[in-house]
Write a protein that holds these residues in place. Structure first.
Motif, PDB file in Angstrom:
ATOM      1  N   LYS A   2       0.838  -1.197   0.000  1.00 42.41           N
ATOM      2  CA  LYS A   2       0.000   0.000   0.000  1.00 42.41           C
ATOM      3  C   LYS A   2       0.876   1.251   0.000  1.00 42.41           C
ATOM      4  N   TYR A   9       5.508  19.738   5.874  1.00 44.22           N
ATOM      5  CA  TYR A   9       4.933  21.024   6.295  1.00 44.22           C
ATOM      6  C   TYR A   9       6.014  21.908   6.887  1.00 44.22           C
ATOM      7  N   LEU A  16       1.963  22.304  11.638  1.00 49.75           N
ATOM      8  CA  LEU A  16       1.915  20.942  12.180  1.00 49.75           C
ATOM      9  C   LEU A  16       0.474  20.513  12.460  1.00 49.75           C
ATOM     10  N   ALA A  20      -1.375  17.366  10.842  1.00 48.80           N
ATOM     11  CA  ALA A  20      -1.858  16.264  11.678  1.00 48.80           C
ATOM     12  C   ALA A  20      -3.357  16.067  11.489  1.00 48.80           C
ATOM     13  N   GLN A  24      -5.121  12.619   9.972  1.00 49.97           N
ATOM     14  CA  GLN A  24      -6.204  11.882  10.623  1.00 49.97           C
ATOM     15  C   GLN A  24      -7.406  11.709   9.699  1.00 49.97           C
ATOM     16  N   LEU A  27      -6.349   9.014   7.170  1.00 53.66           N
ATOM     17  CA  LEU A  27      -6.264   7.681   7.774  1.00 53.66           C
ATOM     18  C   LEU A  27      -7.642   7.155   8.173  1.00 53.66           C
ATOM     19  N   THR A  28      -8.575   8.049   8.383  1.00 51.84           N
ATOM     20  CA  THR A  28      -9.942   7.622   8.672  1.00 51.84           C
ATOM     21  C   THR A  28     -10.635   7.186   7.385  1.00 51.84           C
ATOM     22  N   LEU A  34      -4.145   2.649   2.808  1.00 51.33           N
ATOM     23  CA  LEU A  34      -2.842   3.287   3.014  1.00 51.33           C
ATOM     24  C   LEU A  34      -1.947   2.471   3.931  1.00 51.33           C
ATOM     25  N   GLN A  35      -0.666   2.515   3.625  1.00 57.15           N
ATOM     26  CA  GLN A  35       0.336   1.967   4.529  1.00 57.15           C
ATOM     27  C   GLN A  35       0.465   2.858   5.761  1.00 57.15           C
ATOM     28  N   GLY A  36       0.357   4.164   5.524  1.00 56.74           N
ATOM     29  CA  GLY A  36       0.464   5.103   6.621  1.00 56.74           C
ATOM     30  C   GLY A  36       0.597   6.521   6.092  1.00 56.74           C
ATOM     31  N   VAL A  37       0.650   7.470   7.037  1.00 59.74           N
ATOM     32  CA  VAL A  37       0.874   8.872   6.677  1.00 59.74           C
ATOM     33  C   VAL A  37       2.076   9.366   7.476  1.00 59.74           C
ATOM     34  N   LEU A  38       3.052   9.919   6.746  1.00 55.46           N
ATOM     35  CA  LEU A  38       4.264  10.439   7.371  1.00 55.46           C
ATOM     36  C   LEU A  38       4.158  11.951   7.505  1.00 55.46           C
ATOM     37  N   LEU A  39       4.269  12.425   8.738  1.00 56.99           N
ATOM     38  CA  LEU A  39       4.309  13.872   8.995  1.00 56.99           C
ATOM     39  C   LEU A  39       5.768  14.289   9.038  1.00 56.99           C
ATOM     40  N   MET A  40       6.149  15.173   8.126  1.00 54.51           N
ATOM     41  CA  MET A  40       7.559  15.516   7.983  1.00 54.51           C
ATOM     42  C   MET A  40       7.772  17.021   8.031  1.00 54.51           C
ATOM     43  N   PRO A  41       8.415  17.517   9.090  1.00 48.80           N
ATOM     44  CA  PRO A  41       8.710  18.948   9.135  1.00 48.80           C
ATOM     45  C   PRO A  41       9.686  19.316   8.020  1.00 48.80           C
TER      46      PRO A  41
ATOM     47  N   LEU B  16      -6.195   5.817  16.610  1.00 50.99           N
ATOM     48  CA  LEU B  16      -5.663   6.822  15.685  1.00 50.99           C
ATOM     49  C   LEU B  16      -5.485   8.170  16.380  1.00 50.99           C
ATOM     50  N   GLN B  35      13.297  13.293  11.464  1.00 55.14           N
ATOM     51  CA  GLN B  35      12.949  13.362  10.047  1.00 55.14           C
ATOM     52  C   GLN B  35      11.432  13.471   9.900  1.00 55.14           C
ATOM     53  N   GLY B  36      10.730  12.775  10.775  1.00 54.80           N
ATOM     54  CA  GLY B  36       9.277  12.812  10.727  1.00 54.80           C
ATOM     55  C   GLY B  36       8.683  11.740  11.603  1.00 54.80           C
ATOM     56  N   VAL B  37       7.361  11.718  11.672  1.00 49.26           N
ATOM     57  CA  VAL B  37       6.649  10.673  12.402  1.00 49.26           C
ATOM     58  C   VAL B  37       5.653  10.025  11.440  1.00 49.26           C
ATOM     59  N   LEU B  38       5.737   8.709  11.341  1.00 48.45           N
ATOM     60  CA  LEU B  38       4.850   7.936  10.463  1.00 48.45           C
ATOM     61  C   LEU B  38       3.723   7.320  11.289  1.00 48.45           C
ATOM     62  N   LEU B  39       2.493   7.661  10.932  1.00 50.11           N
ATOM     63  CA  LEU B  39       1.321   7.050  11.560  1.00 50.11           C
ATOM     64  C   LEU B  39       0.907   5.861  10.701  1.00 50.11           C
ATOM     65  N   MET B  40       0.945   4.669  11.286  1.00 47.02           N
ATOM     66  CA  MET B  40       0.723   3.461  10.498  1.00 47.02           C
ATOM     67  C   MET B  40      -0.355   2.580  11.131  1.00 47.02           C
ATOM     68  N   PRO B  41      -1.501   2.460  10.457  1.00 52.03           N
ATOM     69  CA  PRO B  41      -2.532   1.556  10.987  1.00 52.03           C
ATOM     70  C   PRO B  41      -2.027   0.119  10.957  1.00 52.03           C
TER      71      PRO B  41
END
Lengths: 95, 95
Positions: A2, A9, A16, A20, A24, A27-28, A34-41, B16, B35-41
């Motif tokens: 996925k 951002y 941020l 975020a 959410q 991901l909802t 999705l494999q996931g969502v990466l938040l990257m500064p 979540l 580097q970032g934070v990955l949210l992964m279900p």
């Protein structure tokens, strides 16, 4: 495999919370796609981009602003789950 | 290369929001170190783990529950920025 969505951002712009929030929402709505969502500064001032894998689908600097969340979901849907209905979020903005 | 933190959460458990909250706390406190934070279900029911790169630093099933956010920050700090003070979040819980 996925796809992973990356939201890059500008932290100095205070984005941020926006990133975020979008993570959410995505991901909802796309919990199974999705494999996931990466938040990257970002180290680049004013940057806010959304990529699906390596494919950039949104860039604030190109658009000159932000999209509504339903538009973001439509962009993501078109790539990760083209056949998926977003229900009421599939109507055009300002309908 | 700065490390990426992965929070793998069970979406069916409703985690979540918890994962997104922790991501925001970590990205606020360690804005320059990550580097970032990955949210992964997770596809595994009941899973909630936190990894820094490949290193698992928290597993709900091993601990039998969750940690307070200040304890999570201490775990992350010890790996990504050992010399960094967390201020009042550096006191033990229940001080």
């Amino acid at each position: 495999m996925k796809p992973t969505i990356t939201i890059e951002y500008c932290p100095k712009c205070g984005w941020l919370l926006r990133a975020a929030y979008m993570a959410q929402e995505l991901l909802t709505t796309f919990a199974d796609e999705l494999q996931g969502v990466l938040l990257m500064p970002s180290e680049v001032s004013g940057r806010y981009t959304i990529c699906i894998g390596d494919q950039k689908v949104f860039d604030r600097k190109e658009i000159g602003g932000f999209l509504e969340i339903k538009e973001v979901k439509q962009l993501v849907r078109d790539v990760v789950a083209p056949g998926k209905s977003l229900g009421h979020a599939d109507r055009k903005v300002h309908d």
